[in-house]
Structures are given as structure tokens and as C-alpha cells.
Design an enzyme around this catalytic site. Structure first.
Site: not given
Lengths: 448, 501
Positions: B331-333, B501
Site C-alpha cells: 500500500w505504501h508504494g 504513498f
């Protein structure tokens, strides 16, 4: 995983309460605490107390902030004040903490040099070298003792103190023959009589070669250097003359131009247009110059203003709008006589300035050499052409050229020689050694 | 429009003034328009994206709400449609290039093993997709909305209220991830400008600017220098770079959150807290109770629990924890470094839980567990672990991340000290960071004392009394703090890390 945010939220009381220790009052903003309101209504003493407290606290808190910034070395990057002749000059004796690229924290000299103290009169037996240039020579990005001017002095004196071989003495004689013998000046030491080398750094951020020429006449010549070495950088060729199509945006500094006969002329019209800002006599400027020299808070706010102006569109537009409004509201000033000339060739003007420079230096008893700022990536064709033209002129006018490109490109880590745009400690060291090597290896020629 | 810019301050001042001046009935619409202006100041066309997602999710919410009591299967189907739609949007914008590149990398690798030249030279097509700001945050809010409606919450009737929930500018770009029930409750109560909210809001904004500008951005300069020259780092340089990045990301993100929460409070809204002294966590589970709280609770409620949570066997719980963290990492990247980050956190959480259970079972460890040394050893371990794992968030690729981890432990170092550690000593951070940490410690201590009913020392009481009684003192201190923060800004405006993000 987290079981609940409620626990965390409950565990932290409201931040205002935390900060002030006040009990949280869930009341509209207009509702003041009862006690305070009563006090205000009854006598107005609350307002008086508030005014008195503000009168005492405001100057105290400004002084405290000033001291804090001074302790941390923030807001100490103000290095110049406006000057009606040169556009700007260094602030004498200013403590400068430089963090914008690299780091240094030292005082400018009492004469406003980015250097140690130097006497105006040249001691006997001293061979004096003047280093001139812009921020590359000034070297605020590294400690003072790491600048190429200081390193050059150390290297030359170490050589001298080590006894110096005959070859080195001969080198000195050669140097004097080629660069220093000026009987007219009568101040240069005789061959072999050199007891000390003194290198003085006159470099000042933002200076163009044209400004350096005027700086030489006004300031440097008084020091009677035996040799003047001027650093020229890529941007300098764009700063010696005004772009006549962008005249309104020109910075307040002296410019040069070539008249119809090709003669180099000084254009001070932009300085004239800004004479109110540059004047040393106006009370406002005196206060501002005092603040520049002494206030960290002024320096910090000024830098923030500058950064916002460059990076924030809204701030830029608002400032420009305010400036335009100010100009419109200002009283009509007397007309400035603007010299009329066409679009100038930057390189031709720069070459003419250099020609004038070396003539001026020689007339003042100093030999002359140019140091060429390196382009290690060889990506700038215009700069390469300028270098070629300067070398050609050096050959015909017989002045020295110290090209930094070959040694910088040969270095095993060329990028390590720079911080971002300016020399790193290693870059300064290599520059100092290259200049020394140039002085050692220059073959004897007959002076013109 | 960055929170740490003059543009935002000017924008917010205007919004704040107009918002409280205008009649109450127009405020929501005005705030909605302001939020869209805020978002569209970045890329006007992406305003349409958030509008489209809002319309679809609003409609889905109503549809699911209507079907829920009589046709639960149909409601479930619509929920599935909603999930596919929201996740599809997120995947398209965020993961298309990553998936294509990973797919083609696998093909070329396979081709090189099988010596198939056509496969060896296969190249991923370059698709120019610009990641919409904040998409990861607002799609999670939409998912939370439709899932909660399916779970029985009442859908939002007013399209205006729902659109405001989706686009509320103080939390639009990087959270905190709001819960619609809380937000709607506040809307129903009609926000008013309370003294409490005003004071706290201003304080939070100042604190946020301090964290972001004075600490985060200045530490970021050192971190940038370290990552720029990873190969030549010394031991101290590697420590400064790795620890520095952990501090940077905390001050950057919690600074953003504080400014957002402060802005919301000044408009009369409360958005959830996101951090609670995460570096005082004594184990990794505790860390995730304290770090990015709105995300960790979202992952718990909408991923971990639906996967089975801790209701099954120990191995199923471990599997669920691991999967949750890997997906949380992704989800962050969209990069393998974020997958590794998730794997390490997942593995760390599992091992941390195992160790805690083992220590609880082992009788001879019991006396040790009661001591402060045990607690602080846990804190130190968590800090060390987070420093190492965070490297994977910042490093451009796995090689560089592993290079820094290696250097952190002394492998392949270039001496003991170097440029980055020297730059640290020359930076203003050596003054400001200890002062901030001291403030945070005193602050926490005073809270604990107040909670336990312990009286503050007389000096602290005197200071508190002066602070409370003097408006002039509060005003001048706040003004000087604001001036100080503006003086400490680095030359270049730096965006918030979590924006990517």
C-alpha cells in the site's frame, strides 16, 4: 495490530491543555474565562496589564530569539551590503555562518575580505598574490583555511621554508621575470630575496569580471600585489553586460558595453536608477546596513523572504504585486541618462573586460593571470568556446592562463571536487596545487 | 499546495475567515469547494477522479444500505462491485507500471534461463500514469464506508456531506484515514469555533510546522547527503543516515498530521490522532498501536479481521498477520522495496509475539520481565529494528538498501567518520532535536504525573501559572516560535514524504 485508537486518544488529553495546563473549556471563542471578563469589565486593568506585558515581553523575546539564532549560527549568511559603485561589498568583520552549500563559520576580515587580516602596506621581502573572483574564490562553502587562497599561501611558504632547491629558487626568479618584475612599482622583492609569500583573497559572491576590474581599481591596487589571479566562471560572461531586452530585471551593479568603435565603456545607469537603495548616506540604508552587519534575525528573515520568493508562486506574485504598486505610488524620479547601445555579444564584452583588466593590473605593478573554472562534464559548449577565446587572448596579450579542466577531469573522483556548484575542500586543494604548479612550470618568456 | 508553503497559509487564512464569517447553512458547501480547489491546485483534471469516486461510492452506499435488510446477497454483490471498483482504481493508478515491469522482468529472467532470445529482450511498455495525490488514503476511506454500510452502519443521505467527508482538505492528501461515522456525527452537531479548538488547533499547526520544517526537513538534508553517496559512507555516516531517515519520516509525517489536525480543529472538526510516541514502544505490536494509528486500525478492521484475524489456529493468525503487513507494505508504494518492508514488519510482528509468549511462559524470565531494563531493552530493539526496516522505504532499490544495512553493521565501511557525520555536527539539528526530545519527555512526564494525581514540582507550577495568567506571554511565545520556524526553513520547499504513498 492495534486493538483500538480510543485508548491512545483517551490517554492523550487535548494538546492545548497539555501545553498550557489549562482545563479544557468547551465554550465558544467569544466567551472569555469568567474571571478575566469580570476584570476587564470592572476596570480595564486587564487591557493595561496586557499592554504593559506586551511592551516588556516583545523586545525581550526578540532579544532572546536574536541570541538563540546567534548561538545556533542561523541568519548569519548576510555577507554583503549595497554599494553605490560596485553594487555590493563585503561587510567588514562580519561573523558568517554558511550552511547553504557546505559549511563554514568565520569572521570576514576587518577590511571585508574572506581571509585573515592583511596589512595594506606590503612587508619587505613579501611576494604578494591577489586572488580575485566570485563565490568560487570566496569559498564560503569550506573553512577559511581550506580555501584555495589560503592553501596556496601555505603551499608556497612550505616550499620556501623547506629551503627550496636551486630549481625552486630559479622558479622564483622565473616567476618574477614573467609575472612580477616591475621596477616602476619598486616594491617587488628582488630575485631570490623572497622571504614570504602572501596570498590575499578578494573574492566576493556574485561579482562579475567587470565588477572585479572596478574592485581592483578601488581596493586591490592599494595592496600592491605582485601577481593578480582572477577566477572566471561560466556565469560571469553573462553578467558583464546588460541584456538590453531584459533591462528592467538587471541587478543593480556596474555593467560594460562595447560602443560602435568597439571601445569598452562603463554603464552605471542601473546603479543610478537604484541610487536610493545603494546610497550609504540615507538613514534607512544606514539602519538596514547596521542590521545586515549585526542582526541574526534580520539575516534569517531576509533569507526566508528570498527562499519564498524563489520557491513559492503565491508569495512571488504577491511580492511582485506589492513592488509594482510601490513603484507606481512612488514619486516620479529624475530621468537617468541611459547610454544607447544595441544587443551586446557577451563573450566579446568579457574579453574586452579581461583585456582592460590585465592592462590595469600591469599599470599598477602587478602581473596578471586568469584561472578558468572547470567544466568536468564538458557539457557546456559555450563555456568551452569562451575558454578557447580567453586562451587565444592570453597568448596574444601575454598573460597567464590556469586551466583547471585538465587536472579536474583527470582526478579519480571528479564529483568529489564539488559540493553542488562550488568547490569542496578537495576542489580547493586541487585548485591551489594547480596554481602552484602553473607558477613552477611556466617557461620563461619575455614580457611584453 | 503543500501545507508547509506560504500558498497554503494564505489559502487557509482566507478559508478560515470566510468560513466563520458566512452563514452556517453555506459552510459545508464552501468547505467542499475549498477542498476541491485545494486538490485541483495540484492537477485540475484529477478533481474529476475524486468526484467520480465520490459519486460511485455514494450511490453504492445507498444501494447496499437499501438492499441489506431484504436482499443481503445482492447487497454483498454490490459490496464486491464496490471493492473491485475502488481497488481497481487504486491498482490502475498505483500498480500498473509495477506489475508490468515485474511481469516483464520475470519473462526476461525466464528467457535468459531457457535461452529464448525473444523473451530475453522483451521490454515492458512505458505507460505514463501520474499517481493522483492521496489516492491510497481516500480509496481506503471509501472502502471503509461501503464495508461499514454493509456491516450495518447507516449510509450517508446527503451527497454534500458525503462529498465533504471524501474530500476534506486537512486530511485529503495523507490522512489520517477518517471514519465516516465520526465525521458525520460532527457534521450533525454543527461545528462551532470553540476556544478549546482554536487554542489546540493553533498549537497543533505550530507544532506541525516545527516538526516538519525545523526537524524533518533539516534532518532530511543529512539523509539526502547519505543516500546520495551510499558507497562511500563511513560507519557513523551510515548510522546518521539510517537513524536520520527514521526521525525524518516521523517528523515529516507526524508534522503533516499535526498541521492537518490543527487546520481541521480551526474549522471546527476533529480528525483522529495518528501517532502516540512510537519510539517508546517496547515491542512491535505496541509500535503499531502508536505509529500511523489510522492505517493500522484500518488494516486490522478491513484486512486482518476479514482474513480470519486471530480466531483460527496459531499458524492462521501468523499467516493473517504476515499477509496484512505485506499488503500494508505494498500500500505504501509500488516497488519491491516496499514488499520487503512489509515482509520484515510481518515477520517482526510474528517473532515479537512468539518471544512475548515465550517470555510469559518461562518462569525464570518472570522477575526480569518486571524490570525497567527489560522494558528499555525492548524499546531499544524496536528502535533498531525500525531504523533498519525504514531503509527499505527510502532506498531506490534493494541493492542500495542492503548496502546501507551492511554499512550500519560495519560491513564495507569507509572509515569511522565521514562527511555526513561531520555535516550533522554542523547542522542546526544538533541544537533543535535534543530540545524537542527534552520537551516531549517533560510533556509526557507532566501528563503522567497529572494522570496519577502527582503534584508538579514548584518551578513547573510557577511556569504553568505564568503561562495561564498571561495572554501576552502566550502571544509573544507563539509569535516568536512562528518566527523561529520560518527562520529555520531550508532553502528549498520539500514535499511531505507520505504524499508519494
Amino acid at each position: 495490530m492495534s486493538t483500538s485508537t480510543a485508548e491512545n486518544q483517551n490517554s492523550t488529553a487535548s494538546t492545548a491543555e497539555k501545553l498550557s495546563g489549562q482545563a479544557v473549556e468547551n465554550k465558544p471563542l467569544s466567551t472569555q474565562p469568567e474571571r478575566e471578563t469580570r476584570t476587564d469589565k470592572s476596570s480595564g486593568r486587564g487591557k493595561l496589564r496586557f499592554a504593559l506585558e506586551m511592551t516588556a515581553l516583545l523586545p525581550l523575546s526578540i532579544l532572546a530569539l536574536e541570541a538563540l539564532l546567534g548561538f545556533m549560527g542561523v541568519g548569519q549568511q548576510e555577507i554583503v551590503r549595497p554599494d553605490p559603485e560596485l553594487g555590493c561589498v563585503h561587510l567588514p568583520g562580519k561573523l558568517v555562518t554558511w550552511r547553504m552549500e557546505g559549511y563554514s563559520r568565520e569572521h570576514l576580515s576587518s577590511a571585508g575580505l574572506r581571509d585573515v587580516e592583511h596589512s595594506l602596506s606590503k612587508p619587505p621581502g613579501t611576494y604578494r598574490i591577489a586572488i580575485m573572483g566570485d563565490s568560487a574564490a570566496e569559498g564560503l562553502q569550506v573553512a577559511l583555511n581550506e580555501t584555495y587562497a589560503r592553501r596556496l599561501e601555505q603551499l608556497l611558504n612550505e616550499d620556501l621554508q623547506a629551503g627550496g632547491s636551486l630549481a625552486k629558487k630559479l622558479f622564483m626568479q622565473e616567476v618574477q621575470h614573467n609575472f612580477a618584475p616591475n621596477a616602476a612599482a619598486g616594491t617587488s622583492p628582488q630575485a631570490g630575496a623572497i622571504k614570504h609569500f602572501e596570498v590575499i583573497n578578494f573574492g566576493c559572491s556574485s561579482y562579475s569580471t567587470g565588477q572585479e576590474l572596478l574592485q581592483f581599481k578601488k581596493e586591490v591596487a592599494q595592496y600592491k600585489p605582485d601577481l593578480t589571479i582572477v577566477m572566471i566562471c561560466k556565469g560571469d560572461t553573462l553578467e558583464n553586460n546588460i541584456d538590453v531586452t531584459q533591462r528592467g530585471k538587471a541587478e543593480p551593479k556596474p555593467y560594460f558595453y562595447l560602443d560602435q568603435t568597439g571601445k569598452l565603456e562603463l554603464d552605471t545607469s542601473i546603479l543610478q536608477e537604484n541610487k536610493d537603495k545603494l546610497s550609504l548616506d540615507s538613514p534607512t540604508n544606514k539602519v538596514l546596513n547596521w542590521l545586515r552587519a549585526n542582526s541574526n534575525l534580520y539575516g534569517a528573515v531576509n533569507r526566508t523572504n528570498f527562499n519564498l520568493f524563489l520557491s513559492d508562486k503565491a508569495y512571488f506574485r504577491l511580492t511582485r504585486f506589492a513592488q509594482d504598486m510601490g513603484k507606481r505610488l512612488a514619486t516620479q524620479k529624475e530621468a537617468i541618462a541611459v547610454p544607447l547601445y544595441g544587443v551586446q555579444n557577451n563573450r566579446q564584452v568579457t574579453l574586452a573586460v579581461i583585456k582592460e583588466f590585465q592592462k590595469t593590473a600591469r599599470a599598477a605593478g602587478s602581473q596578471f593571470a586568469m584561472t578558468l573554472f572547470p567544466d568536468v562534464t564538458a557539457s557546456d559548449k559555450d563555456w568551452a568556446d569562451t575558454i578557447t577565446a580567453i586562451k587565444a587572448q592570453a597568448s596574444s596579450d601575454n598573460f597567464g592562463v590556469i586551466d583547471l579542466q585538465p587536472p579536474f577531469r583527470k582526478d579519480k573522483n571528479p564529483s568529489g571536487l564539488f559540493l553542488q556548484f562550488h568547490f569542496s575542500k578537495e576542489g580547493h586543494e586541487l585548485t591551489a596545487r594547480t596554481i602552484k604548479e602553473f607558477l613552477e612550470n611556466t617557461p620563461a618568456k619575455s614580457t611584453p | 499546495m503543500l501545507f508547509n508553503s506560504f500558498s497554503y497559509l494564505a489559502f487557509f487564512l482566507l478559508v478560515f475567515t470566510l468560513y466563520w464569517v458566512m452563514p452556517d447553512k453555506h459552510r459545508r458547501l464552501f468547505l467542499l469547494l475549498a477542498s476541491y480547489f485545494f486538490y485541483m491546485s495540484w492537477k485540475p483534471e484529477y478533481g474529476l477522479l475524486i468526484l467520480a469516486l465520490t459519486v460511485v461510492n455514494y450511490w453504492l452506499g445507498l444501494k447496499i444500505g437499501n438492499l441489506l435488510s431484504e436482499q443481503p446477497q445482492k447487497a454483498k454483490n454490490w459490496l464486491s462491485v464496490g471493492l473491485v471498483f475502488n481497488l481497481g482504481c487504486l491498482c490502475f493508478y498505483k500498480y500498473t507500471n509495477f506489475l508490468l515491469q515485474s511481469f516483464f522482468s520475470a519473462i526476461t529472467y525466464g528467457g535468459s534461463i531457457a535461452h529464448i532470445k525473444a523473451l530475453e529482450t522483451a521490454q515492458s511498455p512505458a505507460i505514463n500514469i501520474i499517481l493522483p495525490l492521496g489516492i491510497s488514503f481516500f480509496t481506503f476511506e471509501f472502502i471503509h464506508y461501503i464495508v461499514d454500510v454493509y456491516r450495518g452502519s447507516k449510509p450517508v443521505k446527503s451527497p454534500l456531506d458525503f462529498a465533504l467527508f471524501a474530500s476534506f482538505f486537512p486530511s485529503q492528501i495523507a490522512g489520517p484515514i477518517k471514519r465516516f461515522q465520526d465525521f458525520m456525527h460532527q457534521l450533525e452537531e454543527k461545528p462551532t469555533l470553540k476556544a478549546e479548538y482554536f487554542n489546540e488547533g493553533l498549537f497543533l499547526i505550530l507544532q506541525g510546522f516545527f516538526k516538519k520544517i525545523v526537524l524533518g526537513d533539516n534532518i532530511g538534508l543529512l539523509v539526502g547527503q547519505g543516500f546520495h553517496n551510499l558507497q562511500n559512507l563511513s560507519l557513523c555516516d551510515a548510522w546518521v543516515t539510517a537513524i536520520g531517515f527514521t526521525f525524518q519520516i516521523f517528523f515529516d509525517f507526524s508534522g503533516y498530521t499535526d498541521i492537518g489536525r490543527g487546520s481541521a480543529l480551526l474549522l471546527g472538526y476533529k480528525v483522529p490522532e495518528n501517532f502516540n510516541l512510537p519510539f517508546l514502544a517496547h515491542n512491535l505490536t505496541n509500535f503499531w498501536h502508536r505509529w500511523h494509528i489510522s492505517l493500522s486500525t484500518w488494516l486490522r478492521d478491513y484486512l486482518f479481521i476479514p482474513l480470519g484475524g486471530s480466531r483460527g489456529s496459531a499458524w492462521q493468525t501468523r499467516r493473517n498477520t504476515f499477509l496484512t503487513m505485506v499488503l500494508g507494505g505494498l500500500w505504501h508504494g509500488a516497488d519491491w522495496t516496499f514488499v520487503i518492508w512489509g515482509i520484515l514488519h510481518g515477520a517482526g510482528l510474528i517473532l515479537s509475539k512468539e518471544w512475548t509468549d515465550f517470555a510469559a511462559r518461562t518462569s525464570w524470565l518472570k522477575p526480569l520481565r518486571q524490570t525497567r531494563v527489560w522494558h528499555w531493552c525492548g524499546v531499544a530493539f524496536v528502535c533498531l529494528f525500525i531504523c533498519q526496516v525504514s531503509i527499505f522505504m527510502r532506498a531506490p532499490n534493494l541493492d542500495q538498501a542492503l548496502c546501507l544495512v551492511g554499512k550500519f553493521f560495519g560491513f564495507g565501511i569507509n572509515g569511522i567518520t565521514g562527511d555526513v557525520s561531520t555535516a550533522l555536527l554542523q547542522s542546526t539539528v544538533v541544537y533543535t532535536l535534543p530540545v524537542y526530545l527534552l520537551y516531549a519527555w517533560l510533556h509526557q512526564r507532566s501528563l503522567t504525573m497529572a494522570k496519577n494525581g502527582v503534584a508538579l514540582p514548584s518551578l513547573a507550577r510557577l511556569a504553568q501559572s505564568c503561562w495561564q495568567s498571561s495572554k501576552a506571554l502566550r502571544l509573544t511565545t507563539s509569535a516568536m516560535l512562528a518566527l523561529f520556524i520560518s527562520c529555520m526553513a531550508p532553502s528549498q520547499l520539500s514535499p511531505f514524504i507520505y504524499f508519494q504513498f
